[in-house]
Design a protein around this motif. Structure first.
Motif, mmCIF file in Angstrom:
data_model
loop_
_atom_site.group_PDB
_atom_site.id
_atom_site.type_symbol
_atom_site.label_atom_id
_atom_site.label_comp_id
_atom_site.label_asym_id
_atom_site.label_seq_id
_atom_site.Cartn_x
_atom_site.Cartn_y
_atom_site.Cartn_z
ATOM 1 N N ILE A 168 25.770 44.867 41.781
ATOM 2 C CA ILE A 168 27.845 45.034 41.718
ATOM 3 C C ILE A 168 27.318 46.196 43.267
ATOM 4 C CG2 ILE A 168 29.972 46.042 41.041
ATOM 5 C CD1 ILE A 168 28.709 44.416 38.134
ATOM 6 N N GLU A 169 28.652 45.774 44.422
ATOM 7 C CA GLU A 169 28.404 46.474 45.222
ATOM 8 C C GLU A 169 29.994 47.140 44.254
ATOM 9 O OE1 GLU A 169 29.510 43.016 48.420
ATOM 10 O OE2 GLU A 169 28.697 45.202 49.721
ATOM 11 N N TRP A 170 29.465 48.334 43.853
ATOM 12 C CA TRP A 170 30.350 49.222 42.714
ATOM 13 C C TRP A 170 31.386 50.013 44.511
ATOM 14 C CZ3 TRP A 170 32.349 48.386 38.814
ATOM 15 C CH2 TRP A 170 31.352 48.373 37.570
ATOM 16 N N SER A 171 31.129 50.325 46.238
ATOM 17 C CA SER A 171 32.089 50.670 46.495
ATOM 18 C C SER A 171 33.019 49.754 47.525
ATOM 19 C CB SER A 171 30.881 51.315 48.586
ATOM 20 O OG SER A 171 30.940 49.738 48.743
ATOM 21 N N LYS A 172 32.809 48.596 46.726
ATOM 22 C CA LYS A 172 33.790 47.682 47.399
ATOM 23 C C LYS A 172 34.972 46.798 45.908
ATOM 24 C CE LYS A 172 32.321 46.491 51.297
ATOM 25 N NZ LYS A 172 31.370 45.514 51.678
ATOM 26 N N TRP A 173 34.687 48.163 44.874
ATOM 27 C CA TRP A 173 35.308 47.754 43.803
ATOM 28 C C TRP A 173 36.640 48.797 43.892
ATOM 29 C CZ3 TRP A 173 33.791 45.355 38.969
ATOM 30 C CH2 TRP A 173 33.116 44.463 38.501
ATOM 31 N N LYS A 174 38.208 48.191 43.721
ATOM 32 C CA LYS A 174 39.219 48.775 43.464
ATOM 33 C C LYS A 174 39.511 49.330 41.787
ATOM 34 C CE LYS A 174 39.939 50.165 47.975
ATOM 35 N NZ LYS A 174 40.914 51.122 49.020
ATOM 36 N N ILE A 175 40.075 49.516 41.119
ATOM 37 C CA ILE A 175 39.326 49.947 39.664
ATOM 38 C C ILE A 175 41.098 50.489 39.311
ATOM 39 C CG2 ILE A 175 38.840 50.550 37.300
ATOM 40 C CD1 ILE A 175 36.159 50.057 38.384
ATOM 41 N N PHE A 176 42.158 49.725 38.551
ATOM 42 C CA PHE A 176 42.751 50.461 37.753
ATOM 43 C C PHE A 176 42.917 49.990 36.458
ATOM 44 C CE2 PHE A 176 45.508 51.115 41.702
ATOM 45 C CZ PHE A 176 44.876 50.010 43.015
ATOM 46 N N PHE A 177 44.189 50.523 35.919
ATOM 47 C CA PHE A 177 43.934 50.516 34.430
ATOM 48 C C PHE A 177 45.374 49.589 34.110
ATOM 49 C CE2 PHE A 177 40.544 53.027 33.639
ATOM 50 C CZ PHE A 177 40.456 53.964 34.247
ATOM 51 N N CYS A 178 45.703 48.324 33.338
ATOM 52 C CA CYS A 178 46.331 47.498 32.976
ATOM 53 C C CYS A 178 47.030 48.180 32.150
ATOM 54 C CB CYS A 178 45.755 46.466 32.192
ATOM 55 S SG CYS A 178 44.980 44.945 32.799
ATOM 56 N N ASP A 179 47.097 48.855 31.198
ATOM 57 C CA ASP A 179 47.587 50.072 30.700
ATOM 58 C C ASP A 179 46.677 51.591 30.401
ATOM 59 O OD1 ASP A 179 45.741 49.420 28.204
ATOM 60 O OD2 ASP A 179 46.919 49.116 26.971
ATOM 61 N N PRO B 172 32.962 55.720 43.840
ATOM 62 C CA PRO B 172 33.422 56.429 44.088
ATOM 63 C C PRO B 172 34.215 56.500 44.129
ATOM 64 C CG PRO B 172 32.767 54.625 45.683
ATOM 65 C CD PRO B 172 32.225 54.171 44.996
ATOM 66 N N LYS B 173 35.169 57.296 43.547
ATOM 67 C CA LYS B 173 35.986 58.085 42.996
ATOM 68 C C LYS B 173 37.703 57.933 43.232
ATOM 69 C CE LYS B 173 34.173 62.667 40.705
ATOM 70 N NZ LYS B 173 33.967 61.856 39.106
ATOM 71 N N GLU B 174 37.309 57.974 44.491
ATOM 72 C CA GLU B 174 38.692 57.140 44.862
ATOM 73 C C GLU B 174 39.036 55.675 44.698
ATOM 74 O OE1 GLU B 174 36.233 58.745 46.437
ATOM 75 O OE2 GLU B 174 35.428 57.175 48.976
ATOM 76 N N ASN B 175 37.813 55.495 44.282
ATOM 77 C CA ASN B 175 38.169 54.548 44.443
ATOM 78 C C ASN B 175 39.039 53.426 42.443
ATOM 79 O OD1 ASN B 175 36.772 53.854 46.107
ATOM 80 N ND2 ASN B 175 35.720 51.556 46.216
ATOM 81 N N VAL B 176 39.195 54.342 41.554
ATOM 82 C CA VAL B 176 39.463 54.600 40.595
ATOM 83 C C VAL B 176 40.548 55.279 40.704
ATOM 84 C CG1 VAL B 176 39.061 55.825 37.930
ATOM 85 C CG2 VAL B 176 37.078 54.695 39.557
ATOM 86 N N PHE B 177 41.900 54.292 40.149
ATOM 87 C CA PHE B 177 42.830 54.561 40.248
ATOM 88 C C PHE B 177 43.438 55.438 38.654
ATOM 89 C CE2 PHE B 177 44.000 53.572 44.774
ATOM 90 C CZ PHE B 177 42.837 52.612 45.023
ATOM 91 N N LYS B 178 43.760 56.848 37.978
ATOM 92 C CA LYS B 178 43.716 56.721 36.927
ATOM 93 C C LYS B 178 45.202 57.417 36.601
ATOM 94 C CE LYS B 178 41.186 61.208 37.795
ATOM 95 N NZ LYS B 178 40.293 61.844 36.966
#
Ligand SMILES: O=C(O)[C@H](O)[C@@H](O)[C@H](O)[C@H](O)COP(=O)(O)O
Length: 244
Positions: A63-74, A101-107
């Motif tokens: 997987i090209e993880w640098s191209k993933w932007k991860i959010f949380f549904c809840d 990348p840490k900046e790609n995970v929106f917590k």
């Protein structure tokens, strides 16, 4: 009105492990499409059993993880060192293993009040999507035995929130009580709404939602207006569905 079952794409696997594998293959297929089209794959993750399913299977994939932007549904509004923090559960079992990348995970920011946290998360999403009506490439959803999804519970006024992207709850029937959650309009405005529900314990609710389309249950209301609906299940959860 056609039943939700006929509108949904049903993916029924022999068991939970096979379901996890089928789900992750599907996620990768759609992520590659999104990356090719937009340069990124913007996905919302739910907690619960989905953490295990994704953490077991995704690290095996290319997987090209640098191209993933991860959010949380809840997200449970608890400190990151709390055992129920969905971000931390994913961070320990998945993110730390794949080097996203840490900046790609929106917590969530649990240092705020839950009201402030919901406002902050909504602002974060609008900024990242550069619009006030963000459309996720995929929202990965679970369904509780009471038919809830995200932190949208039956008979809760949160179900009727239309003017927010992210809302807060302080009396969640599923502990912990304080959470932030995407609202129903966002669930309806995504390219792929993808449920993953496994185990005999879900079969009655799966029938209520997919076959009876009982709108008392929030999961039954999730049918994207211009997107696709997918239900990944094992045979146990699909056990009461007819003609499948
Ligand atoms: O953080 C949460 O609690 C989840 O987002 C929640 O909505 C979950 O998806 C359902 O409760 C189903 O959980 P299971 O798949 O573990 O039954």
């Amino acid at each position: 009105m056609s039943s939700l079952k006929s509108a949904a794409n049903l993916h029924i696997s022999a068991n939970a492990s096979a379901c996890a594998g089928d789900l992750c293959n599907f996620i990768i297929e759609k992520s590659n499409e999104a990356i090719k089209k937009n340069g990124f794959f913007r996905v919302g993750l739910s907690g619960g059993s989905l953490v295990k399913f994704l953490s077991e299977e995704l690290p095996k994939k290319n997987i090209e993880w640098s191209k993933w932007k991860i959010f949380f549904c809840d997200e449970r509004h608890v400190p990151e060192d709390h055992p129920e923090c969905t971000f931390t559960l994913y961070d320990k079992s998945l993110f730390s293993k794949v080097g996203i990348p840490k900046e790609n995970v929106f917590k969530n920011d649990s240092n705020l009040t839950v009201e402030q946290a919901a406002e902050r998360y909504e602002k974060l999403i609008k900024e990242e999507f550069e619009t006030d009506s963000p459309r996720f490439d995929m929202l990965l959803l679970g369904m509780g035995p009471d038919g809830h999804t995200c932190s949208l519970f039956p008979n809760h006024q949160l179900l009727n929130v239309k003017d927010k992207i992210v809302a807060f709850i302080k009396d969640s029937p599923k502990p912990p009580p304080e959470r932030i959650t995407l609202t129903m309009p966002i669930l309806l405005n995504c390219d792929n709404a993808v449920f993953c529900s496994c185990g005999d314990g879900k079969k009655e609710m799966v029938k209520e939602v997919l076959e009876n389309q009982n709108m008392d249950f929030p999961a039954a209301r999730v049918q994207p207006v211009k997107g696709s609906l997918h239900w990944f299940m094992d045979k146990g959860a699909a056990g009461l569905l007819s003609n499948i």
